[in-house]
Design a protein around this motif. Structure first.
Motif, PDB file in Angstrom:
ATOM      1  N   PHE A  51      37.524  50.107  36.233  1.00 52.92           N
ATOM      2  CA  PHE A  51      37.580  48.988  37.173  1.00 52.92           C
ATOM      3  C   PHE A  51      38.830  49.110  38.049  1.00 52.92           C
ATOM      4  CE2 PHE A  51      38.968  44.845  38.568  1.00 52.92           C
ATOM      5  CZ  PHE A  51      37.813  44.285  39.081  1.00 52.92           C
ATOM      6  N   LEU A  52      39.979  49.381  37.420  1.00 50.09           N
ATOM      7  CA  LEU A  52      41.221  49.521  38.188  1.00 50.09           C
ATOM      8  C   LEU A  52      41.107  50.652  39.201  1.00 50.09           C
ATOM      9  CD1 LEU A  52      43.939  49.096  35.412  1.00 50.09           C
ATOM     10  CD2 LEU A  52      43.139  47.382  37.066  1.00 50.09           C
ATOM     11  N   ARG A  53      40.598  51.806  38.771  1.00 53.93           N
ATOM     12  CA  ARG A  53      40.495  52.963  39.664  1.00 53.93           C
ATOM     13  C   ARG A  53      39.546  52.696  40.821  1.00 53.93           C
ATOM     14  NH1 ARG A  53      36.808  57.047  40.026  1.00 53.93           N
ATOM     15  NH2 ARG A  53      35.888  56.605  38.000  1.00 53.93           N
ATOM     16  N   GLU A  54      38.405  52.093  40.544  1.00 49.27           N
ATOM     17  CA  GLU A  54      37.383  51.925  41.576  1.00 49.27           C
ATOM     18  C   GLU A  54      37.577  50.700  42.461  1.00 49.27           C
ATOM     19  OE1 GLU A  54      33.414  52.110  40.016  1.00 49.27           O
ATOM     20  OE2 GLU A  54      33.638  54.205  39.412  1.00 49.27           O
ATOM     21  N   HIS A  55      38.283  49.671  41.991  1.00 44.93           N
ATOM     22  CA  HIS A  55      38.252  48.411  42.736  1.00 44.93           C
ATOM     23  C   HIS A  55      39.588  47.777  43.075  1.00 44.93           C
ATOM     24  CE1 HIS A  55      33.958  48.460  42.344  1.00 44.93           C
ATOM     25  NE2 HIS A  55      34.047  48.535  41.027  1.00 44.93           N
ATOM     26  N   VAL A  56      40.703  48.218  42.506  1.00 48.06           N
ATOM     27  CA  VAL A  56      41.969  47.527  42.740  1.00 48.06           C
ATOM     28  C   VAL A  56      42.879  48.377  43.615  1.00 48.06           C
ATOM     29  CG1 VAL A  56      44.019  46.513  41.664  1.00 48.06           C
ATOM     30  CG2 VAL A  56      41.777  46.300  40.535  1.00 48.06           C
ATOM     31  N   ASP A  57      43.309  47.792  44.738  1.00 46.66           N
ATOM     32  CA  ASP A  57      44.304  48.408  45.609  1.00 46.66           C
ATOM     33  C   ASP A  57      45.215  47.292  46.120  1.00 46.66           C
ATOM     34  OD1 ASP A  57      45.690  50.420  46.888  1.00 46.66           O
ATOM     35  OD2 ASP A  57      44.382  50.413  48.647  1.00 46.66           O
ATOM     36  N   SER A  58      46.149  46.899  45.264  1.00 47.88           N
ATOM     37  CA  SER A  58      47.055  45.788  45.561  1.00 47.88           C
ATOM     38  C   SER A  58      48.054  46.177  46.635  1.00 47.88           C
ATOM     39  CB  SER A  58      47.820  45.403  44.291  1.00 47.88           C
ATOM     40  OG  SER A  58      46.931  45.112  43.251  1.00 47.88           O
ATOM     41  N   GLY A  59      48.521  45.188  47.353  1.00 50.61           N
ATOM     42  CA  GLY A  59      49.625  45.390  48.270  1.00 50.61           C
ATOM     43  C   GLY A  59      49.277  46.004  49.613  1.00 50.61           C
ATOM     44  N   GLY A 110      22.261  39.158  33.258  1.00 50.77           N
ATOM     45  CA  GLY A 110      21.907  38.059  32.376  1.00 50.77           C
ATOM     46  C   GLY A 110      22.993  37.661  31.389  1.00 50.77           C
ATOM     47  N   GLN A 111      24.005  38.499  31.196  1.00 56.82           N
ATOM     48  CA  GLN A 111      25.081  38.142  30.273  1.00 56.82           C
ATOM     49  C   GLN A 111      25.942  37.036  30.869  1.00 56.82           C
ATOM     50  OE1 GLN A 111      27.322  41.456  28.714  1.00 56.82           O
ATOM     51  NE2 GLN A 111      25.494  42.728  28.461  1.00 56.82           N
ATOM     52  N   MET A 112      26.667  36.341  30.007  1.00 55.54           N
ATOM     53  CA  MET A 112      27.478  35.199  30.437  1.00 55.54           C
ATOM     54  C   MET A 112      28.983  35.510  30.441  1.00 55.54           C
ATOM     55  SD  MET A 112      25.626  32.689  31.407  1.00 55.54           S
ATOM     56  CE  MET A 112      26.829  31.368  31.428  1.00 55.54           C
ATOM     57  N   ASN A 113      29.353  36.762  30.744  1.00 57.26           N
ATOM     58  CA  ASN A 113      30.773  37.114  30.742  1.00 57.26           C
ATOM     59  C   ASN A 113      31.316  37.333  32.148  1.00 57.26           C
ATOM     60  OD1 ASN A 113      29.260  39.561  30.939  1.00 57.26           O
ATOM     61  ND2 ASN A 113      31.040  40.726  30.264  1.00 57.26           N
ATOM     62  N   CYS A 114      30.685  36.752  33.158  1.00 57.11           N
ATOM     63  CA  CYS A 114      31.168  36.887  34.533  1.00 57.11           C
ATOM     64  C   CYS A 114      31.984  35.673  34.940  1.00 57.11           C
ATOM     65  CB  CYS A 114      30.001  37.103  35.494  1.00 57.11           C
ATOM     66  SG  CYS A 114      29.450  38.827  35.530  1.00 57.11           S
ATOM     67  N   ILE A 148      33.213  38.937  38.764  1.00 54.42           N
ATOM     68  CA  ILE A 148      33.742  40.004  37.928  1.00 54.42           C
ATOM     69  C   ILE A 148      33.335  39.764  36.482  1.00 54.42           C
ATOM     70  CG2 ILE A 148      35.875  41.050  37.052  1.00 54.42           C
ATOM     71  CD1 ILE A 148      37.194  40.250  39.707  1.00 54.42           C
ATOM     72  N   ALA A 149      32.822  40.817  35.815  1.00 50.78           N
ATOM     73  CA  ALA A 149      32.563  40.750  34.377  1.00 50.78           C
ATOM     74  C   ALA A 149      33.861  41.065  33.652  1.00 50.78           C
ATOM     75  CB  ALA A 149      31.474  41.746  33.983  1.00 50.78           C
ATOM     76  N   CYS A 150      34.178  40.279  32.623  1.00 52.27           N
ATOM     77  CA  CYS A 150      35.410  40.455  31.864  1.00 52.27           C
ATOM     78  C   CYS A 150      35.087  40.564  30.378  1.00 52.27           C
ATOM     79  CB  CYS A 150      36.350  39.268  32.095  1.00 52.27           C
ATOM     80  SG  CYS A 150      36.804  39.010  33.825  1.00 52.27           S
ATOM     81  N   ASN A 151      35.840  41.415  29.676  1.00 49.07           N
ATOM     82  CA  ASN A 151      35.698  41.592  28.229  1.00 49.07           C
ATOM     83  C   ASN A 151      37.071  41.697  27.604  1.00 49.07           C
ATOM     84  OD1 ASN A 151      32.862  41.638  28.146  1.00 49.07           O
ATOM     85  ND2 ASN A 151      32.791  43.833  28.516  1.00 49.07           N
ATOM     86  N   GLY A 152      37.117  41.633  26.275  1.00 49.55           N
ATOM     87  CA  GLY A 152      38.350  41.842  25.530  1.00 49.55           C
ATOM     88  C   GLY A 152      39.043  40.552  25.173  1.00 49.55           C
ATOM     89  N   ASN A 153      40.170  40.710  24.474  1.00 44.05           N
ATOM     90  CA  ASN A 153      41.000  39.583  24.083  1.00 44.05           C
ATOM     91  C   ASN A 153      42.450  40.039  24.187  1.00 44.05           C
ATOM     92  OD1 ASN A 153      42.006  37.216  23.159  1.00 44.05           O
ATOM     93  ND2 ASN A 153      41.394  37.518  21.034  1.00 44.05           N
ATOM     94  N   PRO A 154      43.157  39.708  25.254  1.00 42.25           N
ATOM     95  CA  PRO A 154      42.767  38.793  26.326  1.00 42.25           C
ATOM     96  C   PRO A 154      41.719  39.425  27.244  1.00 42.25           C
ATOM     97  CG  PRO A 154      44.862  39.802  26.841  1.00 42.25           C
ATOM     98  CD  PRO A 154      44.492  40.267  25.453  1.00 42.25           C
ATOM     99  N   LEU A 155      41.013  38.553  27.973  1.00 40.68           N
ATOM    100  CA  LEU A 155      39.972  39.025  28.881  1.00 40.68           C
ATOM    101  C   LEU A 155      40.567  39.839  30.027  1.00 40.68           C
ATOM    102  CD1 LEU A 155      37.737  35.831  29.192  1.00 40.68           C
ATOM    103  CD2 LEU A 155      37.144  37.982  28.053  1.00 40.68           C
ATOM    104  N   VAL A 156      39.918  40.969  30.320  1.00 42.73           N
ATOM    105  CA  VAL A 156      40.310  41.815  31.448  1.00 42.73           C
ATOM    106  C   VAL A 156      39.045  42.201  32.212  1.00 42.73           C
ATOM    107  CG1 VAL A 156      42.413  42.716  30.363  1.00 42.73           C
ATOM    108  CG2 VAL A 156      40.245  43.930  30.074  1.00 42.73           C
ATOM    109  N   VAL A 158      36.139  44.338  33.794  1.00 45.16           N
ATOM    110  CA  VAL A 158      35.527  45.630  33.440  1.00 45.16           C
ATOM    111  C   VAL A 158      34.427  46.033  34.415  1.00 45.16           C
ATOM    112  CG1 VAL A 158      36.121  45.457  30.993  1.00 45.16           C
ATOM    113  CG2 VAL A 158      33.927  44.524  31.800  1.00 45.16           C
ATOM    114  N   HIS A 159      33.981  45.110  35.274  1.00 36.51           N
ATOM    115  CA  HIS A 159      32.881  45.440  36.193  1.00 36.51           C
ATOM    116  C   HIS A 159      32.893  44.447  37.355  1.00 36.51           C
ATOM    117  CE1 HIS A 159      28.919  46.590  37.618  1.00 36.51           C
ATOM    118  NE2 HIS A 159      28.550  45.328  37.545  1.00 36.51           N
TER     119      HIS A 159
END
Length: 162
Positions: A51-59, A110-114, A148-156, A158-159
């Motif tokens: 996700f970071l490589r494909e979608h994040v370009d801060s600044g 259909g998942q509820m993690n967005c 954005i779909a998020c997973n983990g603890n804490p949530l980050v 992922v898609h």
């Protein structure tokens, strides 16, 4: 000296350093230590690094065809073939992570993690002219709602769902 003794010596040195630190700096140091300890766990969550490589370009603001052509190639999305569409988010990582704390919504699968949020983006659409690795893209800069779909603890994140 055994491994256990060595670890205790290291911990003792940290404790002694903290005791010599001015009280006003302790909250800052503890926060930084917590972030350092948490960061490696983020990398273990499947999809986060991609996700970071494909979608994040801060600044940066992006927004030009040249930007899309360069970033898609630099981020390895032009081999073996041109990725048809990609979105770069131009917010700092803290703002992106905060989207994962918004209310859950249904993802396209259909998942509820967005989670939804409004961010500055550059959408890069393949023009169909060239093939990998010399793909050509048309850019569109905007501020818009993303999901954005998020997973983990804490949530980050992922898609990027949409």
């Amino acid at each position: 000296m055994g491994l256990a003794a060595s670890s205790l010596t290291g911990i003792s040195e940290v404790v002694m350093a903290l005791q010599r630190t001015p009280a006003s700096l302790l909250p800052l140091l503890l926060t930084l230590l917590g972030l350092v300890l948490l960061q490696p766990s983020y990398g273990q969550i499947p999809g986060y690094q991609r996700f970071l490589r494909e979608h994040v370009d801060s600044g940066v603001t992006g927004g030009t065809n040249t930007y899309c052509n360069m970033m898609m190639q630099r981020r390895r999305m032009t081999l073996p073939r041109c990725k048809g569409f990609n979105t770069f988010i131009h917010e700092d990582l803290g703002n992106i992570l905060s989207i994962c704390r918004n209310n859950n919504i249904r993802c396209r699968n259909g998942q509820m993690n967005c989670h939804a949020g409004v961010v500055r983006v550059t959408d890069c659409r393949h023009t169909g002219g060239a093939s990998g690795p010399n793909c050509r893209y048309q850019a569109r800069a905007s501020t818009r709602r993303v999901v954005i779909a998020c997973n983990g603890n804490p949530l980050v994140p992922v898609h990027l769902d949409r």
